[in-house]
Design a protein around this motif. Sequence first.
Motif: not given
Length: 339
Positions: A28-35, A37-48, A63-71
Amino acid sequence: MREKLEQIKTLALEEIVKAQSMQELEQVRIKYLGKKGELTAVLRGMGGLSQEERPIVGQIANEVREAIENSLGSAVEGVKAIEKNARLAVETIDVTMPGKSQEIGHRHPLNVVLDEIKGIFMGMGFKIAEGPEVETVFYNFDALNAPQNHPSRDLSDTFYISEDILLRTQTSPVQVRTMERSKPPIRVISPGRCFRRDTPDATHSPMFHQIEGLVVDKNITMADLKGTLDLFAKQFFGVGTKTKFRPHYFPFTEPSAEVDVSCFKCQGAGCRVCKGSGWIEILGAGMVHPNVLKVCGIDPEVYSGFAFGMGLDRIAMLKHEIDDIRLFFENDMRFIKQF
Ligand code: DAH
């Protein structure tokens, strides 16, 4: 983008709750927070994004990252407990289950008989000598005065390993080895395995056992041989046992004899054990041939000796009325335990 982030959070938290093992949590960690991962992909798209939107979305993403990490962090405890319980379930020992009983072994009948024979000869001052089962032609035949054309030398009678190495066909080579390494007085018996190219049947086995005897000293005579074997026979087969020496030929003794004992079963009257004759042949013996003494560096003008050789399997069979030699080597506990 906000919805996308919320969606990631919801899905990630759901998956974390469902995870049953550390491995699943890591996935799960890799799927969302990994290099990748889905969250990482969103952050990359912030340039636009526009100047105003960027910090807001950035904050939410954090906040989403923190929530996932805490969980993930708090799920670890639970998952570890699940894994531990699963392991305990598998490794449970039922202390009330009956154990596997270990069968206690039993001395082999050949060893029982051998120990008895050893005891008798040790009581007469004999020591135990040993020799190799893989022998040279020299020790097994040449040094024992065996003529070049003696049938036992034949390929069909002897297991050869090479031209001059073989499996000993008799324990007699130990006579030579003993005389080579020690000076008279010599008084030894030497039990051990022997090998001959015999087809197994009730009385033959390609592997069998002999007990060799050798006495060398000054003034040893045939009377010493007869006295020694007679005493042995009386102790082993019973006090009433008589012995009989019949002339015979062995290359390494002169004169040679075969020795019979009166039947211990019928006291000589004639029965199944002695095949009606009243006598049982138990060994070969004789006075050590001067040639054998010479080969071993012992002066036949000064010393003389006697030797004998008996089949352990045969003697054990006689004593316990066992009618098939193969029974000794099948290792069937039901047989072995009887003796
Ligand atoms: N080696 C002989 C055999 O295998 C038995 C034997 C006979 C041994 C006479 C001896 C002896 O020491 O003196 O048949």
